[in-house]
Write a protein that holds these residues in place. Sequence first.
Motif, PDB file in Angstrom:
ATOM      1  N   ASN A  52       0.549  -1.082   0.277  1.00 13.26           N
ATOM      2  CA  ASN A  52       0.091   0.140   0.187  1.00 13.26           C
ATOM      3  C   ASN A  52       1.147   1.337  -0.197  1.00 13.26           C
ATOM      4  O   ASN A  52       2.666   1.128   0.279  1.00 13.26           O
ATOM      5  N   VAL A  54       1.689   3.502   2.129  1.00 12.92           N
ATOM      6  CA  VAL A  54       2.310   3.986   3.108  1.00 12.92           C
ATOM      7  C   VAL A  54       3.834   2.594   3.270  1.00 12.92           C
ATOM      8  O   VAL A  54       4.547   3.022   3.777  1.00 12.92           O
ATOM      9  N   LEU A  70       4.366  10.814   8.973  1.00 12.69           N
ATOM     10  CA  LEU A  70       3.015  10.106   9.447  1.00 12.69           C
ATOM     11  C   LEU A  70       3.319   9.006  10.456  1.00 12.69           C
ATOM     12  O   LEU A  70       1.368   9.505  10.746  1.00 12.69           O
ATOM     13  N   LEU A  79      -3.818   5.848   6.028  1.00 13.67           N
ATOM     14  CA  LEU A  79      -2.618   5.900   4.535  1.00 13.67           C
ATOM     15  C   LEU A  79      -2.816   4.187   4.429  1.00 13.67           C
ATOM     16  O   LEU A  79      -2.540   3.835   2.794  1.00 13.67           O
ATOM     17  N   SER A  80      -3.155   3.330   4.950  1.00 11.46           N
ATOM     18  CA  SER A  80      -2.917   1.873   4.245  1.00 11.46           C
ATOM     19  C   SER A  80      -4.240   1.304   4.863  1.00 11.46           C
ATOM     20  O   SER A  80      -4.754   0.367   3.833  1.00 11.46           O
ATOM     21  N   GLY A  83      -8.733   3.792   0.649  1.00  8.62           N
ATOM     22  CA  GLY A  83      -8.419   4.275  -0.318  1.00  8.62           C
ATOM     23  C   GLY A  83      -9.385   4.462  -1.759  1.00  8.62           C
ATOM     24  O   GLY A  83     -10.477   3.996  -0.864  1.00  8.62           O
ATOM     25  N   PHE A  85      -6.314   6.351  -2.977  1.00 13.07           N
ATOM     26  CA  PHE A  85      -5.677   7.701  -2.629  1.00 13.07           C
ATOM     27  C   PHE A  85      -4.556   8.275  -4.156  1.00 13.07           C
ATOM     28  O   PHE A  85      -3.512   7.493  -4.181  1.00 13.07           O
ATOM     29  N   VAL A  87      -1.029   9.582  -3.279  1.00 20.64           N
ATOM     30  CA  VAL A  87      -0.036  10.546  -2.304  1.00 20.64           C
ATOM     31  C   VAL A  87       1.320  11.216  -3.415  1.00 20.64           C
ATOM     32  O   VAL A  87       1.842  10.397  -4.655  1.00 20.64           O
ATOM     33  N   GLN A 120      -1.850  15.725   5.052  1.00 21.17           N
ATOM     34  CA  GLN A 120      -2.776  15.704   3.684  1.00 21.17           C
ATOM     35  C   GLN A 120      -3.218  17.013   2.602  1.00 21.17           C
ATOM     36  O   GLN A 120      -3.935  16.162   2.297  1.00 21.17           O
ATOM     37  N   VAL A 123      -2.001  14.679  -0.535  1.00 26.88           N
ATOM     38  CA  VAL A 123      -3.067  13.143  -0.485  1.00 26.88           C
ATOM     39  C   VAL A 123      -4.376  14.028  -1.133  1.00 26.88           C
ATOM     40  O   VAL A 123      -5.369  14.381  -0.636  1.00 26.88           O
TER      41      VAL A 123
END
Length: 189
Positions: A52, A54, A70, A79-80, A83, A85, A87, A120, A123
């Motif tokens: 992922n 992270v 983080l 963030l794990s 999503g 996401f 980034v 943030q 993201v």
Amino acid sequence: MKREFKIIFTAAILTLAVSCNSNEEPKTVSPETAANTGAGQSAVQDDQSAKNVVQVAVGSKDHTTLVTALKAADLVDALSNAGPFTVFAPTNAAFDKLPAGTVDGLLKPEKKDALTDILQYHVSVGVFKEDMLQDGQVIGQVNGGNISISKKDGKIMVNGTANVIAAIPASNGIVYVIDQVLLPPPAQK
């Protein structure tokens, strides 16, 4: 018919009993186990699936400052999650370009809100693949701010200052490695 059912049922019970008595160590922690221990999604161990966002950062020697930030902002679990996401991940060298003492100051507990806001701002919810990014595109960020994309000769920039160095797909999105820390514009009153 009843006899066939008993045979199938008995076979299923025996299979279950044998598998439960296996001496093999589990390779993963289930989400249920993580939840029961109070750990979040980041505690789930899975060495077989794609990483992922992270895990991508954790696995990079060039993103140790980002990972530290983080953790300090308590964003690792968020963030794990599934999503998706996008980034924009500043390198250690990008953080080094900030004025002396900035990173150390932001890592202090009393600056957690400011650190969270900055992180943030890196993201987006959703996956914005390279071919989807367009010159002049504005993308909303998790902190409520917007970033702008510029694209020229195949090169992508964020907010006119951060160059995209690499794009790394992740199981829950995409990570763009950038060479500048994105600072959110001051809140308007």
